[in-house]
Write a protein that holds these residues in place. Structure first.
Motif, PDB file in Angstrom:
ATOM      1  N   LEU A 156       0.828  -1.209   0.000  1.00 58.40           N
ATOM      2  CA  LEU A 156       0.000   0.000   0.000  1.00 58.40           C
ATOM      3  C   LEU A 156       0.866   1.264   0.000  1.00 58.40           C
ATOM      4  CD1 LEU A 156      -2.889   1.081   0.119  1.00 58.40           C
ATOM      5  CD2 LEU A 156      -2.735   0.989   2.605  1.00 58.40           C
ATOM      6  N   ALA A 157       1.925   1.262   0.797  1.00 59.07           N
ATOM      7  CA  ALA A 157       2.835   2.420   0.816  1.00 59.07           C
ATOM      8  C   ALA A 157       3.493   2.616  -0.543  1.00 59.07           C
ATOM      9  CB  ALA A 157       3.900   2.224   1.893  1.00 59.07           C
ATOM     10  N   LEU A 158       3.841   1.522  -1.202  1.00 59.03           N
ATOM     11  CA  LEU A 158       4.414   1.604  -2.546  1.00 59.03           C
ATOM     12  C   LEU A 158       3.428   2.223  -3.522  1.00 59.03           C
ATOM     13  CD1 LEU A 158       6.637   0.938  -4.597  1.00 59.03           C
ATOM     14  CD2 LEU A 158       5.657  -1.360  -4.761  1.00 59.03           C
ATOM     15  N   VAL A 159       2.171   1.770  -3.466  1.00 57.65           N
ATOM     16  CA  VAL A 159       1.136   2.308  -4.365  1.00 57.65           C
ATOM     17  C   VAL A 159       0.905   3.797  -4.092  1.00 57.65           C
ATOM     18  CG1 VAL A 159      -1.329   2.195  -4.924  1.00 57.65           C
ATOM     19  CG2 VAL A 159       0.012   0.102  -4.785  1.00 57.65           C
ATOM     20  N   VAL A 160       0.845   4.183  -2.823  1.00 54.40           N
ATOM     21  CA  VAL A 160       0.632   5.597  -2.481  1.00 54.40           C
ATOM     22  C   VAL A 160       1.787   6.457  -2.980  1.00 54.40           C
ATOM     23  CG1 VAL A 160       0.501   7.216  -0.531  1.00 54.40           C
ATOM     24  CG2 VAL A 160      -0.906   5.153  -0.539  1.00 54.40           C
ATOM     25  N   ASN A 161       3.018   5.994  -2.769  1.00 54.03           N
ATOM     26  CA  ASN A 161       4.182   6.764  -3.228  1.00 54.03           C
ATOM     27  C   ASN A 161       4.216   6.873  -4.746  1.00 54.03           C
ATOM     28  OD1 ASN A 161       5.912   7.776  -1.058  1.00 54.03           O
ATOM     29  ND2 ASN A 161       5.859   5.650  -0.404  1.00 54.03           N
ATOM     30  N   VAL A 162       3.910   5.809  -5.442  1.00 51.71           N
ATOM     31  CA  VAL A 162       3.883   5.869  -6.908  1.00 51.71           C
ATOM     32  C   VAL A 162       2.761   6.797  -7.363  1.00 51.71           C
ATOM     33  CG1 VAL A 162       3.400   4.513  -8.985  1.00 51.71           C
ATOM     34  CG2 VAL A 162       5.020   3.669  -7.306  1.00 51.71           C
ATOM     35  N   SER A 163       1.642   6.787  -6.646  1.00 47.05           N
ATOM     36  CA  SER A 163       0.542   7.698  -6.986  1.00 47.05           C
ATOM     37  C   SER A 163       0.988   9.147  -6.876  1.00 47.05           C
ATOM     38  CB  SER A 163      -0.658   7.457  -6.071  1.00 47.05           C
ATOM     39  OG  SER A 163      -1.127   6.153  -6.205  1.00 47.05           O
ATOM     40  N   GLU A 164       1.687   9.448  -5.794  1.00 42.91           N
ATOM     41  CA  GLU A 164       2.177  10.812  -5.615  1.00 42.91           C
ATOM     42  C   GLU A 164       3.145  11.207  -6.728  1.00 42.91           C
ATOM     43  OE1 GLU A 164       1.165  13.143  -3.554  1.00 42.91           O
ATOM     44  OE2 GLU A 164      -0.303  11.713  -2.788  1.00 42.91           O
ATOM     45  N   LEU A 165       4.011  10.296  -7.091  1.00 45.04           N
ATOM     46  CA  LEU A 165       4.972  10.597  -8.150  1.00 45.04           C
ATOM     47  C   LEU A 165       4.285  10.778  -9.507  1.00 45.04           C
ATOM     48  CD1 LEU A 165       7.936   8.232  -7.267  1.00 45.04           C
ATOM     49  CD2 LEU A 165       7.850  10.715  -7.044  1.00 45.04           C
ATOM     50  N   THR A 166       3.289   9.948  -9.786  1.00 45.83           N
ATOM     51  CA  THR A 166       2.614  10.068 -11.084  1.00 45.83           C
ATOM     52  C   THR A 166       1.755  11.317 -11.145  1.00 45.83           C
ATOM     53  OG1 THR A 166       0.816   8.619 -10.356  1.00 45.83           O
ATOM     54  CG2 THR A 166       2.615   7.603 -11.583  1.00 45.83           C
ATOM     55  N   LEU A 167       1.176  11.716 -10.031  1.00 47.61           N
ATOM     56  CA  LEU A 167       0.394  12.952 -10.030  1.00 47.61           C
ATOM     57  C   LEU A 167       1.296  14.164 -10.278  1.00 47.61           C
ATOM     58  CD1 LEU A 167      -2.115  12.368  -7.097  1.00 47.61           C
ATOM     59  CD2 LEU A 167      -2.620  12.462  -9.541  1.00 47.61           C
ATOM     60  N   ALA A 168       2.484  14.135  -9.692  1.00 47.40           N
ATOM     61  CA  ALA A 168       3.409  15.252  -9.871  1.00 47.40           C
ATOM     62  C   ALA A 168       4.011  15.267 -11.275  1.00 47.40           C
ATOM     63  CB  ALA A 168       4.527  15.172  -8.840  1.00 47.40           C
ATOM     64  N   ALA A 169       4.137  14.099 -11.902  1.00 49.00           N
ATOM     65  CA  ALA A 169       4.770  14.022 -13.217  1.00 49.00           C
ATOM     66  C   ALA A 169       3.807  14.361 -14.346  1.00 49.00           C
ATOM     67  CB  ALA A 169       5.345  12.625 -13.433  1.00 49.00           C
ATOM     68  N   GLY A 170       2.528  14.362 -14.054  1.00 47.40           N
ATOM     69  CA  GLY A 170       1.556  14.718 -15.085  1.00 47.40           C
ATOM     70  C   GLY A 170       1.131  13.522 -15.930  1.00 47.40           C
ATOM     71  N   ARG A 171       0.610  13.834 -17.117  1.00 47.52           N
ATOM     72  CA  ARG A 171       0.033  12.799 -17.969  1.00 47.52           C
ATOM     73  C   ARG A 171       1.033  11.750 -18.447  1.00 47.52           C
ATOM     74  NH1 ARG A 171      -5.084  13.616 -19.912  1.00 47.52           N
ATOM     75  NH2 ARG A 171      -5.918  15.697 -19.709  1.00 47.52           N
ATOM     76  N   ARG A 172       2.258  12.132 -18.653  1.00 46.86           N
ATOM     77  CA  ARG A 172       3.212  11.203 -19.234  1.00 46.86           C
ATOM     78  C   ARG A 172       3.507   9.995 -18.335  1.00 46.86           C
ATOM     79  NH1 ARG A 172       8.317  12.619 -17.041  1.00 46.86           N
ATOM     80  NH2 ARG A 172       8.214  14.663 -16.076  1.00 46.86           N
ATOM     81  N   ALA A 173       3.261  10.078 -17.054  1.00 50.94           N
ATOM     82  CA  ALA A 173       3.554   8.972 -16.141  1.00 50.94           C
ATOM     83  C   ALA A 173       2.302   8.293 -15.595  1.00 50.94           C
ATOM     84  CB  ALA A 173       4.408   9.485 -14.993  1.00 50.94           C
ATOM     85  N   GLN A 174       1.146   8.609 -16.134  1.00 54.75           N
ATOM     86  CA  GLN A 174      -0.087   8.051 -15.583  1.00 54.75           C
ATOM     87  C   GLN A 174      -0.209   6.544 -15.788  1.00 54.75           C
ATOM     88  OE1 GLN A 174      -3.340  10.349 -17.071  1.00 54.75           O
ATOM     89  NE2 GLN A 174      -3.073  11.952 -15.546  1.00 54.75           N
ATOM     90  N   TRP A 175       0.451   5.993 -16.751  1.00 60.41           N
ATOM     91  CA  TRP A 175       0.405   4.550 -16.981  1.00 60.41           C
ATOM     92  C   TRP A 175       1.119   3.777 -15.876  1.00 60.41           C
ATOM     93  CZ3 TRP A 175       5.113   2.285 -17.155  1.00 60.41           C
ATOM     94  CH2 TRP A 175       6.202   3.114 -17.422  1.00 60.41           C
ATOM     95  N   LEU A 176       2.002   4.399 -15.159  1.00 56.64           N
ATOM     96  CA  LEU A 176       2.776   3.735 -14.118  1.00 56.64           C
ATOM     97  C   LEU A 176       1.908   3.304 -12.934  1.00 56.64           C
ATOM     98  CD1 LEU A 176       5.626   2.952 -13.233  1.00 56.64           C
ATOM     99  CD2 LEU A 176       5.849   5.210 -12.210  1.00 56.64           C
TER     100      LEU A 176
END
Length: 194
Positions: A156-176
């Motif tokens: 869950l912590a991994l998913v939350v951290n990846v969510s934060e990173l993808t939100l900050a990176a914008g559309r190009r990282a949403q597939w992650l």
């Protein structure tokens, strides 16, 4: 605000990913070793049952009753191990009756035999019983609840951290994000299913 959260999540994500991956790997290896051990015990049980059937050939007229009791026991073992039910719906009761019959027939047949024949029959009987007890003990083993909880929290912590990173990176990282969620979900489903 998103950039600040991503800055905090960035260094934590590899750590959570590594921890989650290592925990999953150790668990899979542990369960594979457990499977090998159970398979080895099942092979040992089959060998001990064969040894008992062979030893019963020295029992003269009692040979058939020992081998019939052994066959009924093996049928009951298969029913318990594969989830079949007997006519009463109580497989463990069927196995208990089969164990008692196997013990009684073998001990009765061993009376009046030479000491070598008796030793062979009773030794084989003991081996079958001991190995079955080991299999029952192994089958009751499960993954500890606190360990699974830590694994779920790490995922869950991994998913939350990846969510934060993808939100900050914008559309190009949403597939992650969906990919990580899928991998974590699949790993946890596998481990819970084991």
């Amino acid at each position: 605000r998103r950039a600040r959260m991503a800055t905090g999540a960035g260094p934590l994500t590899p750590a959570f990913a590594a921890l989650f991956s290592v925990m999953v790997a150790f668990t899979v290896v542990s369960e594979a070793q457990h499977l090998r051990q159970v398979q080895s015990l099942a092979n040992d049980e089959a060998a001990a049952a064969s040894r008992l059937a062979w030893a019963a050939t020295a029992a003269g007229p009692a040979r058939a009753s020992v081998q019939d009791a052994l066959a009924a026991y093996l049928d009951a073992v298969v029913a318990v191990d594969w989830g079949d039910r007997d006519e009463t719906g109580s497989t463990p009761g069927r196995l208990a009756r089969a164990v008692q019959a196997r013990e009684a027939e073998t001990r009765t047949a061993a009376r009046g035999r030479t000491s070598a024949e008796t030793a062979e029959m009773l030794g084989a009987l003991d081996a079958v019983s001991t190995i079955r007890l080991q299999l029952v003990a192994e089958s009751s083993r499960t993954l500890p609840g606190p360990y699974l909880l830590v694994l779920v929290l790490t995922g869950l912590a991994l998913v939350v951290n990846v969510s934060e990173l993808t939100l900050a990176a914008g559309r190009r990282a949403q597939w992650l994000h969906p990919g990580i969620v899928l991998v974590v979900d699949a790993d946890l489903s596998l481990l819970v299913g084991i």
